[in-house]
Design an enzyme around this catalytic site. Structure first.
Site, mmCIF file in Angstrom:
data_model
loop_
_atom_site.group_PDB
_atom_site.id
_atom_site.type_symbol
_atom_site.label_atom_id
_atom_site.label_comp_id
_atom_site.label_asym_id
_atom_site.label_seq_id
_atom_site.Cartn_x
_atom_site.Cartn_y
_atom_site.Cartn_z
ATOM 1 N N GLN A 78 1.001 -1.149 0.228
ATOM 2 C CA GLN A 78 -0.033 -0.052 -0.146
ATOM 3 C C GLN A 78 0.835 1.087 -0.066
ATOM 4 O O GLN A 78 2.018 1.090 0.293
ATOM 5 C CB GLN A 78 -0.839 -0.080 1.105
ATOM 6 C CG GLN A 78 -2.045 -0.979 1.158
ATOM 7 C CD GLN A 78 -3.129 -0.903 2.251
ATOM 8 O OE1 GLN A 78 -2.373 -1.059 3.258
ATOM 9 N NE2 GLN A 78 -4.340 -1.681 1.994
ATOM 10 N N ASN A 83 -4.092 -5.194 -4.451
ATOM 11 C CA ASN A 83 -4.287 -4.649 -3.104
ATOM 12 C C ASN A 83 -5.200 -3.292 -3.477
ATOM 13 O O ASN A 83 -5.212 -2.618 -4.222
ATOM 14 C CB ASN A 83 -3.034 -4.359 -2.418
ATOM 15 C CG ASN A 83 -3.065 -4.368 -0.746
ATOM 16 O OD1 ASN A 83 -4.368 -4.380 -0.591
ATOM 17 N ND2 ASN A 83 -2.286 -4.157 -0.205
ATOM 18 N N THR A 87 1.146 -3.661 7.473
ATOM 19 C CA THR A 87 1.228 -4.926 7.345
ATOM 20 C C THR A 87 0.253 -5.330 6.490
ATOM 21 O O THR A 87 -0.798 -6.344 7.051
ATOM 22 C CB THR A 87 1.249 -5.420 8.856
ATOM 23 O OG1 THR A 87 2.254 -4.886 9.708
ATOM 24 C CG2 THR A 87 1.424 -6.822 8.972
ATOM 25 N N HIS A 88 0.152 -4.720 5.364
ATOM 26 C CA HIS A 88 -0.970 -5.394 4.467
ATOM 27 C C HIS A 88 -0.182 -5.831 3.173
ATOM 28 O O HIS A 88 -0.368 -5.173 2.216
ATOM 29 C CB HIS A 88 -1.864 -4.091 4.043
ATOM 30 C CG HIS A 88 -2.433 -3.584 5.443
ATOM 31 N ND1 HIS A 88 -2.995 -2.520 5.397
ATOM 32 C CD2 HIS A 88 -2.851 -3.920 6.500
ATOM 33 C CE1 HIS A 88 -3.609 -2.106 6.625
ATOM 34 N NE2 HIS A 88 -3.539 -3.149 7.403
ATOM 35 N N ASN A 89 0.387 -6.990 3.413
ATOM 36 C CA ASN A 89 1.107 -7.480 2.275
ATOM 37 C C ASN A 89 0.316 -8.508 1.424
ATOM 38 O O ASN A 89 -0.443 -9.232 2.046
ATOM 39 C CB ASN A 89 2.510 -8.340 2.785
ATOM 40 C CG ASN A 89 3.413 -7.564 3.486
ATOM 41 O OD1 ASN A 89 2.859 -7.422 4.924
ATOM 42 N ND2 ASN A 89 4.128 -6.957 3.136
#
Lengths: 235, 592
Positions: B348, B558, B518-520
Site C-alpha cells: 500500500q 491490493n 502490514t498489508h502485504n
C-alpha cells in the site's frame, strides 16, 4: 474517580465484562508518582555494559540532548544513561531479533540496516570513532568539548556530514543513538529512564492506565488531569 | 529421519484468524484437525493484562508479538537489477508470531471489499478502454463476486464485534454511513465508537469540502457484546494501546478470544505450538498433498504429520514462502511472465499531514484502534470518481484521527523544530496536545515486476532459502499519492490550523524502514483458471485439490482498505466450501 485519570475498580467493572479475569494483577498500593522498590532497583547506578570512556560519552550526550530547564531535569538525572546501558547490556543490544547471517553487503538505503554489528557493538565502535573524530577536530574527546562544539558535531553527525575513519557509518550510529535517547526519555520508567515519569509529565501522557470510556466525552477539547502511572506503580 | 505420526483429517499451518476460523468450523463438522503454530500460546489473562501490556517499548519498538527475524526473514530489493539484501530487523511490516497471529495486534479496521476489486479489469476495460490499463499492470478479475461473499462478511463482522454505521442497507442509503459501500443485508454488529475530537473536526471539514465522512468500521466493541458463538467482549476503553498490543478488555475482536478457544474445547482439535512447518509433502503424482514436515522448536525434533487435507493459514508472506519451498505450482518469472506462485505481490501507499491548533486539547492518548473518521470519495468504491481525469486506477481513503499515538513514536512538532535541546523540549511539550493527523491509505495495483521468489543466497535458521521480495511503487501509485496529498492539504487548509506539516507525495523507492503497513498481499492469488492463478475461487490449489491456502496472499491486487475483512470472510467461505462440497466429494471444486 478516586484519583485523577485512574480508577481501577471502574476499569475492571467496565473493561472486563469479556471475562478476561485480571485477577492476576494485584491492586496497587499507590498510584502516585513516588518511586517504588521496583523503580528504585531499575534505576540503580553503575553500568552493566558501558566502560568509563563510553559512560562519559553517553552522559555528555544525554545531558546535551536533554538539558535541565524549567521543564525537566537533565538527561542523566532522568536516567537516560542508565536506560541506554541496560538496553545495550540486554537482549536488544546483543542482537536479539536481528538477522546476523552473511554475506554482508552495503546494499542501498531502502534495504535498511546491513551492518554485521549488534546494537551494542555499533554503539561501542561508534563511540570510539566519534571520539577519534572529536580529538582530531577539537583536540578533546566528545565529553570534554565545549557545548557549542558538541552541538556542531551532533548536527554534522545527524546530517551525515561526518566520516568515521575505520568505524561504522556515522549516520547509522547517530540513528541508533538518537533512537535510544528518545526511548529512554519516553519508555516506561521500569527500564531505567524517564525517571519519575518526567518525560510523560513533559507532554501530559498518562502512562499505563487509561480507562477512557467516559473520558472521551468528559475531556473533549479539555485538558486531561495527568498524573502518570508506570508499570512498577501497579505491580 | 523424521518421526512419522498418525494421519489426521486436516492440518492447519498457522493459527490466527484464518486458521482459527477453519479450526472451529471444520472440527464442528466432525473433522479431526491439528493446528501447527510456530509461535507460543498467549492469553489475555496472562499476556495482555494490565499493567504489563501497557509497554510501548516492548510491544511497539521491540516487536514482542512479532516474527523474529533472527530465525526467518525475507530479502528485499526494489527491482530485478538490484541484489536483494536481508531485512535484518522488522520495519515496514510486522507479521505476528503467536497463537492468534496478527489478529492479536491489529487495530480492528474491517472493510468489505467489493466488485470494484473482484472485477477490476473487466470494469476498467469496459468504462475506460483496454489502453487505460498500463501494459505492465497485471490486474485481473478475482473469480469471485461481492454477492457470493456478502453473507461471509456479515458472519465475520458479527464474530469480531465490528462497530460501525451502515451506509447502504439493502440498497437504501443510510445517513452517517459510507454512501459508497456495497449494499449490506444487516447493519454492523455494534453502533460506531464514540468519536474523538480529532475525528470530529476532520468530519466537519470533510463535509464542508463536499465529501462524505463516516466512522471507520472497526472490531473494537463499542459496548459489551456476546457474539453469535457465545464469545464475550468487554467494551472498548479507548486506552490508546491498540495497534501492536493484545487487548486486556477483550474488546478487540481477536481469534485467541473467539474462534480458537471454541475449537480448543472440541475433542476433534489439537493445537501444537512451537511447530515450524518447513515443507508441504506431495505424493508421487504431485497431484495430492500428503501432510507436512515440521520442526518442534522446543526440541529440534523433525516430525511428519500426515493429513488427508492441508490448509496454509499462516501470515500472507509465509503462506507463499511455504508454497515455494514445497515446490507446489510453477514459480512466477517476471521476464517470461510464465508461472504463478509469487505473482502479483502488492503493498500500500499513503500520504499524511499533521495539523497544529494552538489551544486545543486532542488528548491523543485516548483512542480506539478505529478512532478515525474516513472518506471514500476518492476510493475504488466510488465509481463516479473519474479516473480518466485523475490518471490512475484504484483509489485511496482519507482518515482523520489517532490510533495508538504513544510517546516514543508520536511526538508531533512543526517541521524545522530542532531534534534535541531546550527548543526541542519546549516544542514537544507545547504541541503534543494540539496536533492531529489526516492520512491517506492508497491502493497498489499489481505489476509484472513486483513479485516473490526464493533468494539464491540467504537462508533461515532451518537452512532453507529466505523468500525474496521484489517491490517498488510504479507511476500509478505516484499519481495517486500526488492526488491524495493535494486533497489532504486542501482539507487541512480549510480547517485554519495554527500551522501544519503538509502531506508530501512519496517519490523515493519503497524502503524497509520505517513502519508503513502490514498489508502485504498476493503471491498465491485466486483466479479463474490455472494459467493466471494458484488457487480457484474456493482458495483451493489448482495443482493439489486437497490443499487450501487462506489469507491476503490470495488477493490478485491490493486496495486502500485493510485486508482483514475479506481475509475473514474468505476463511468462512472456504470453510463452507470444504464442509458442504469438498467433504462429500473430495476433488477439484472448479474444473480447470
Amino acid at each position: 474517580m478516586k484519583k485523577d485519570g485512574f480508577d481501577r475498580r471502574a476499569f475492571l467493572k467496565s473493561a472486563v465484562a469479556g471475562g478476561a479475569a485480571a485477577a492476576t494483577v494485584s491492586v496497587p498500593q499507590s498510584v502516585q508518582a513516588q518511586p517504588t522498590a521496583a523503580t528504585a532497583a531499575a534505576t540503580a547506578q553503575g553500568y552493566a555494559f558501558l566502560n568509563p570512556e563510553e559512560g562519559a560519552f553517553v552522559e555528555a550526550l544525554v545531558d546535551h540532548m536533554v538539558p535541565a530547564d524549567e521543564l525537566t531535569p537533565k538527561g542523566t538525572d532522568l536516567g537516560l544513561n542508565i536506560f541506554i546501558d541496560r538496553s545495550l547490556a540486554g537482549g536488544w543490544g546483543k542482537g536479539d531479533r536481528l538477522y546476523m547471517q552473511g554475506p554482508w553487503k552495503t546494499g542501498v538505503p531502502s534495504q535498511g540496516y546491513q551492518l554485521p554489528l549488534t546494537p551494542a557493538e555499533l554503539y561501542r565502535n561508534g563511540i570510539a570513532a566519534a571520539n577519534v573524530h572529536c580529538v582530531k577536530t577539537y583536540k578533546k574527546t566528545f565529553d570534554k568539548v565545549t557545548a557549542a562544539e558538541r552541538e556542531e558535531f551532533l548536527l554534522a553527525l545527524q546530517a551525515g556530514k561526518v566520516t568515521f575513519e575505520n568505524g561504522p557509518p556515522s549516520r547509522t550510529f547517530f540513528t541508533t543513538v538518537y533512537q535510544t535517547v528518545m526511548e529512554g526519555m519516553f519508555a516506561d520508567p521500569m527500564y531505567g529512564g524517564n525517571r519519575n515519569k518526567a518525560g510523560w509529565k513533559l507532554i501530559g501522557f498518562p502512562g499505563v492506565i487509561a480507562v477512557n470510556y467516559q473520558n472521551i466525552e468528559k475531556y473533549r477539547d479539555k485538558p486531561f488531569p495527568v498524573n502518570p502511572v508506570g508499570i512498577a506503580d501497579m505491580s | 529421519m523424521a518421526k512419522k505420526l498418525k494421519e489426521v483429517d486436516v492440518v492447519l499451518v498457522g493459527l490466527g484468524w484464518t486458521g482459527g476460523i477453519l479450526a472451529k468450523e471444520l472440527t464442528e463438522a466432525g473433522m479431526q484437525v491439528v493446528a501447527l503454530e510456530r509461535g507460543g500460546m498467549r492469553s489475555t489473562e496472562n499476556d495482555y493484562s494490565v499493567p504489563h501490556v501497557r509497554d510501548e517499548l516492548r510491544f511497539v519498538h521491540r516487536h514482542d508479538l512479532m516474527q523474529n527475524t533472527q530465525r526467518d526473514t525475507l530479502t528485499v530489493r526494489n527491482n530485478v537489477s538490484q541484489e536483494a539484501q536481508p531485512m535484518r530487523r522488522l520495519g515496514s511490516f510486522l507479521p505476528g508470531e503467536v497463537v492468534g497471529g496478527s489478529g492479536v495486534h491489529w487495530s480492528g479496521h474491517t472493510w468489505r471489499w467489493t466488485d470494484q476489486e473482484f472485477k477490476i479489469r473487466s470494469l476498467y476495460e469496459e468504462r475506460y478502454g483496454k489502453k487505460f490499463i498500463p501494459d505492465d499492470m497485471t490486474i485481473q478479475d478475482w473469480g469471485i463476486t461481492y454477492a457470493e461473499l456478502e453473507p461471509y462478511y456479515e458472519k465475520f463482522e458479527y464474530t469480531a464485534a465490528v462497530s460501525g454505521k451502515a451506509g447502504n442497507l439493502r440498497g437504501q442509503l443510510q445517513a452517517g454511513g459510507n454512501p459508497f459501500e456495497a449494499p449490506r443485508q444487516r447493519d454492523y454488529a455494534l453502533p460506531p465508537l464514540t468519536p474523538i475530537l480529532a475525528s470530529q473536526v476532520f468530519s466537519e471539514a470533510a463535509k464542508n469540502n463536499g465529501y462524505h465522512p463516516f466512522p471507520r468500521p472497526s472490531a473494537n466493541a463499542s459496548r459489551a457484546y456476546t457474539n453469535p458463538d457465545g464469545s464475550h467482549f468487554g467494551a472498548c476503553q479507548y486506552c490508546g494501546y491498540c495497534q501492536r498490543f493484545g487487548c486486556e478488555a477483550n474488546a478487540k475482536g481477536s481469534p485467541h478470544m473467539t474462534v480458537i478457544p471454541i475449537a480448543m474445547k472440541n475433542p476433534n482439535f489439537e493445537l501444537r505450538t512451537h511447530a515450524w512447518v518447513t515443507r508441504v509433502l506431495k505424493d508421487s503424482t504431485g497431484k495430492r498433498v500428503t501432510g507436512v514436515l515440521y520442526t518442534n522448536t522446543l526440541t529440534g525434533e523433525e516430525v511428519e504429520q500426515p493429513a488427508r487435507m492441508v490448509a496454509l493459514t499462516a501470515y500472507a508472506i509465509n503462506n507463499v514462502h511455504l508454497m515455494l519451498l514445497s515446490g507446489i505450482g510453477r514459480p512466477y518469472d517476471p521476464v517470461s511472465q510464465q508461472g504463478v506462485v509469487g505473482k502479483n505481490y502488492c503493498y500500500q501507499t499513503g500520504a499524511s499531514a499533521t495539523l497544529f491548533f494552538e489551544g486545543r486539547h486532542f488528548n491523543p492518548f485516548m483512542n480506539a484502534g478505529g478512532s478515525n473518521a474516513t472518506i471514500d470519495d476518492f476510493n475504488s468504491t466510488n465509481w463516479e470518481f473519474d479516473r480518466a481525469k485523475a490518471g490512475f486506477i484504484g483509489g485511496y481513503n482519507v482518515g482523520g484521527g489517532f490510533n495508538t499515538a504513544l510517546p516514543i513514536g508520536y511526538r508531533p512538532v512543526p517541521r524545522g523544530t530542532p531534534s534535541w535541546g531546550k527548543a526541542w523540549k519546549s516544542a514537544t511539550a507545547k504541541w503534543y496536545q494540539t496536533a492531529m493527523n489526516i492520512s491517506a491509505s492508497g491502493a497498489v495495483m499489481s505489476n509484472r515486476y513486483n513479485y516473490y521468489d526464493l533468494d539464491p543466497t540467504y537462508r533461515n535458521a532451518f537452512g532453507l532459502p529466505l523468500m525474496r521480495m521484489t517491490f517498488d511503487y510504479k507511476e500509478n501509485e505516484h499519481k495517486m499519492g500526488r492526488h491524495a496529498a493535494q486533497v489532504i492539504n486542501d482539507i487541512a487548509k480549510s480547517m485554519n490550523p495554527t500551522s501544519f506539516n503538509p502531506a508530501i507525495a512519496r517519490t523515493e523507492p519503497w524502503t524497509v524502514v520505517p513502519y508503513q503497513s502490514t498489508h502485504n498481499t498476493g503471491g498465491t492469488i485466486m483466479g479463474t483458471n490455472p494459467g493466471n492463478s494458484v488457487l480457484n475461487k474456493y482458495l483451493q490449489s489448482w495443482d493439489c485439490h486437497n490443499l487450501f491456502v487462506v489469507g491476503a496472499n490470495v488477493f490478485a491486487h491490493n486496495n486502500s482498505y485493510n485486508p482483514t475483512g475479506p481475509v475473514g470472510a474468505l476463511a468462512y467461505w472456504t470453510a463452507d466450501a470444504i464442509k458442504n462440497q469438498y467433504m462429500k466429494n473430495p476433488g477439484p471444486l472448479v474444473s480447470a
